[in-house]
Design an enzyme around this catalytic site. Structure first.
Site, PDB file in Angstrom:
ATOM      1  N   HIS A 101     -62.180-119.495 -76.030  1.00 23.82           N
ATOM      2  CA  HIS A 101     -62.883-120.562 -76.753  1.00 23.82           C
ATOM      3  C   HIS A 101     -61.965-121.729 -77.118  1.00 23.82           C
ATOM      4  O   HIS A 101     -62.436-122.845 -77.266  1.00 23.82           O
ATOM      5  CB  HIS A 101     -63.569-120.001 -77.997  1.00 23.82           C
TER       6      HIS A 101
ATOM      7  N   TYR B  71     -31.780-121.436-100.671  1.00 30.69           N
ATOM      8  CA  TYR B  71     -32.039-120.422 -99.634  1.00 30.69           C
ATOM      9  C   TYR B  71     -32.352-119.072-100.277  1.00 30.69           C
ATOM     10  O   TYR B  71     -33.299-118.396 -99.898  1.00 30.69           O
ATOM     11  CB  TYR B  71     -30.811-120.303 -98.724  1.00 30.69           C
TER      12      TYR B  71
ATOM     13  N   LYS C  39     -56.428-119.859 -97.661  1.00 33.50           N
ATOM     14  CA  LYS C  39     -57.800-119.760 -98.166  1.00 33.50           C
ATOM     15  C   LYS C  39     -57.752-119.890 -99.696  1.00 33.50           C
ATOM     16  O   LYS C  39     -57.549-120.978-100.214  1.00 33.50           O
ATOM     17  CB  LYS C  39     -58.429-118.429 -97.745  1.00 33.50           C
TER      18      LYS C  39
ATOM     19  N   PHE D  75     -60.722-108.849 -89.491  1.00 29.66           N
ATOM     20  CA  PHE D  75     -60.726-110.238 -89.057  1.00 29.66           C
ATOM     21  C   PHE D  75     -60.055-110.297 -87.682  1.00 29.66           C
ATOM     22  O   PHE D  75     -59.300-109.401 -87.332  1.00 29.66           O
ATOM     23  CB  PHE D  75     -59.974-111.094 -90.084  1.00 29.66           C
ATOM     24  N   ASP D  76     -60.303-111.348 -86.892  1.00 26.07           N
ATOM     25  CA  ASP D  76     -59.825-111.308 -85.497  1.00 26.07           C
ATOM     26  C   ASP D  76     -58.299-111.264 -85.352  1.00 26.07           C
ATOM     27  O   ASP D  76     -57.797-110.562 -84.482  1.00 26.07           O
ATOM     28  CB  ASP D  76     -60.481-112.374 -84.599  1.00 26.07           C
TER      29      ASP D  76
ATOM     30  N   ASP E  24     -57.364-107.013 -97.446  1.00 28.35           N
ATOM     31  CA  ASP E  24     -57.046-108.256 -96.747  1.00 28.35           C
ATOM     32  C   ASP E  24     -57.737-109.315 -97.617  1.00 28.35           C
ATOM     33  O   ASP E  24     -58.943-109.527 -97.506  1.00 28.35           O
ATOM     34  CB  ASP E  24     -57.612-108.196 -95.326  1.00 28.35           C
TER      35      ASP E  24
ATOM     36  N   ALA F 258     -57.756-112.657 -98.383  1.00 26.53           N
ATOM     37  CA  ALA F 258     -57.767-114.115 -98.202  1.00 26.53           C
ATOM     38  C   ALA F 258     -58.734-114.815 -99.170  1.00 26.53           C
ATOM     39  O   ALA F 258     -58.436-115.885 -99.682  1.00 26.53           O
ATOM     40  CB  ALA F 258     -58.128-114.460 -96.759  1.00 26.53           C
TER      41      ALA F 258
HETATM   42  C1  LIG Z   1     -57.424-116.372 -92.121  1.00 24.54           C
HETATM   43  C2  LIG Z   1     -57.448-114.915 -92.238  1.00 24.54           C
HETATM   44  C3  LIG Z   1     -56.399-114.123 -91.760  1.00 24.54           C
HETATM   45  C4  LIG Z   1     -55.226-114.705 -91.001  1.00 24.54           C
HETATM   46  O1  LIG Z   1     -54.525-115.605 -91.749  1.00 24.54           O
HETATM   47  P1  LIG Z   1     -53.768-116.896 -91.140  1.00 24.54           P
HETATM   48  O2  LIG Z   1     -53.211-117.543 -92.347  1.00 24.54           O
HETATM   49  O3  LIG Z   1     -54.790-117.709 -90.419  1.00 24.54           O
HETATM   50  O4  LIG Z   1     -52.716-116.376 -90.217  1.00 24.54           O
HETATM   51  C5  LIG Z   1     -56.479-112.769 -91.961  1.00 24.54           C
HETATM   52  N1  LIG Z   1     -57.524-112.206 -92.560  1.00 24.54           N
HETATM   53  C6  LIG Z   1     -58.557-112.926 -93.024  1.00 24.54           C
HETATM   54  C7  LIG Z   1     -59.703-112.247 -93.697  1.00 24.54           C
HETATM   55  C8  LIG Z   1     -58.556-114.305 -92.870  1.00 24.54           C
HETATM   56  O5  LIG Z   1     -59.603-115.022 -93.294  1.00 24.54           O
END
Ligand SMILES: *Cc1c(COP(=O)(O)O)cnc(C)c1O
Length: 464
Positions: free
Chosen positions: A452, A75, A261, A127-128, A218, A220
């Protein structure tokens, strides 16, 4: 002298296989009808090539599976946590590393700490999930993409860049004290997976420094971005990608990552930063919603796999194959006259359905119609980024045209081979022979929020 081979092969061999979902066209016709022409409703086992997303859909290496077996599930203070923390500190240089179960959890925590009413978060493009978390905190998310990002046909090397002059005007208008953060999304997912140049990162950092605004990445797809810099930016051709990535992080004050990613894992993420005040507040929220500091909603084995994945993703043979396979798909589509966002992005190809299917009006969802046709003809699953995903609704609930109609073909990492991609190109070749044969759709029902995912559609009455 080393011979320069033209064929870029997958730099791995396959140890463990899964069958693909083979179906007939007639079965797919029925499946589409039952799924109400919404590909999110189709069972994955009925999909032949699944290009819905590159998020969490990659294949782990034998080394990562080995890591899974030795993961320490303590833990507190697990060995796997320290492997994870060391790897992230070495890569990013940030002092505070906070594990989370996926990218959006980092966003929720960060924007709870720094967001709020009357504040603005500025970015090349949010990103969304980032936008949703900024807005949920009460703050506004404002995008500053460069102009060439919106010209889909004309290639440019760094369409992910931010418009620095527009950002500066905005900072002066709203006041730097109301802008707690600037975000650079690398690569820029919302606008075609396009890279950001080091020059642009430096310019945004310099602007932010002058106004006392921290800049976060950000990140990813940081490795794909770093490799694009190596390929396309002057002065980086000889630089190891790991060093390019480290230089990107050095410019920033913090970062968060969806490990689904470029950490080459199926779940996970982190927030990393230097600001101790922010990290102390973030850790409070972490314990409330994710878990203790040394696991943050993940199993020890997940932390181990992320630590290994972050190293593997920077192997240049992997990145060369990765970027080459997206480009190969894009080139194949262009040969059939299928319009795409050019050049192809790092994690996939975005088809311009507005241009490919000019006979379908926006209210009949051209991108969704194309995504359904791809499934019907070839069993390929993709995702619509158009009126169904982003269209505003009028007071009768009718969809208003979104500015773009795209179909995203996202390529999972290390999952499909070149023959799978050749097949996707061949299916597009068939569709390109008679685009006018693809008919529009209409909505039967759609919820207000994120329509969607659950909308029900049917073929449009008018053959539009
Ligand atoms: C996928 C993604 C996120 C969100 O991450 P999740 O692991 O899906 O919660 C944030 N920013 C970017 C650029 C992403 O591609």
């Amino acid at each position: 002298m080393e011979h320069e081979w033209k064929t870029i092969i997958e730099p791995f061999k396959i140890k463990s296989v899964e069958p693909l979902g083979l179906t007939t066209r007639e079965e797919r016709h029925n499946i589409l009808e039952t799924a109400h022409y919404n590909l999110f409703n189709i069972r994955a086992e009925k999909v032949l090539i699944d290009l819905l997303t590159d998020s969490g859909t990659g294949a782990m290496s034998a080394a990562q599976w080995g890591g899974i077996m030795v993961g320490d599930e303590s833990y507190a203070g697990a060995r796997s946590y320290y492997n994870f923390e060391n790897e992230i500190k070495d890569l990013t240089g940030f002092a505070e590393v906070i594990p989370v179960h996926q990218g959006r959890a980092a966003e929720k925590i960060l924007f709870t700490v720094i967001g709020g009413k009357g504040r603005y978060i500025i970015a090349n493009s949010h990103f969304d999930t980032t936008r949703a978390n900024v807005e949920f905190s009460g703050a506004a998310a404002v995008d500053f993409p460069v102009k060439e990002a919106l010209d889909f046909d004309k290639p440019a090397p760094f369409k992910g860049n931010a418009d620095v002059a527009a950002m500066e005007r905005f900072i002066k208008e709203k006041g730097a004290k109301n802008i707690p953060l600037a975000v650079m999304t690398v690569t820029n997912n919302s606008l075609g997976g396009q890279p950001v140049s080091m020059e642009n990162l430096k310019a945004v950092q310099e602007l932010c420094r002058r106004h006392g605004i921290p800049m976060f990445l950000d990140c990813a797809r940081f490795a794909e971005n770093a490799y694009f810099i190596k390929l396309r930016e002057k002065g980086y051709a000889q630089c190891p990608v790991r060093e390019i990535a480290q230089e990107m992080f050095e410019l920033a004050d913090g970062t968060w990552m969806s490990a689904k990613k470029d950490a080459l894992v199926n779940i996970g993420g982190f927030l990393a930063l230097n600001n101790r005040d922010w990290s102390a507040k973030a850790r409070q929220l972490l314990i409330l919603t994710e878990g203790f500091n040394t696991y943050g909603g993940l199993a020890g084995r997940d932390l181990e796999a992320i630590a290994i994945g972050l190293r593997e993703v920077l192997e240049e043979s992997y990145l060369q194959y990765r970027i080459r396979s997206s480009a190969y798909l894009g080139e194949g589509l262009l040969k059939h006259g299928v319009p795409i966002i050019n050049p192809p992005g790092g994690h996939g190809v975005y088809v311009n359905a507005k241009k490919f299917l000019p006979h379908i009006k926006p209210e009949n969802f051209p991108a969704q119609a194309l995504a359904c046709a791809l499934y019907l003809e070839g069993g390929i699953r993709s995702v619509e980024i158009g009126t169904l995903m982003f269209g505003k609704r009028d007071k009768n609930g009718r969809f208003q045209a979104a500015p773009m109609e795209l179909v995203r073909l996202a390529i999972p990492r290390r999952v499909y081979t070149q023959s799978h991609i050749d097949y996707v190109i061949e299916v597009f070749g068939l569709l390109a022979k008679n685009p006018a044969g693809i008919k529009g759709l209409e909505v039967v029902e759609a919820p207000e929020i994120l329509p969607h995912f659950t909308a029900r559609l049917k073929p449009a009455e008018q053959a539009a």
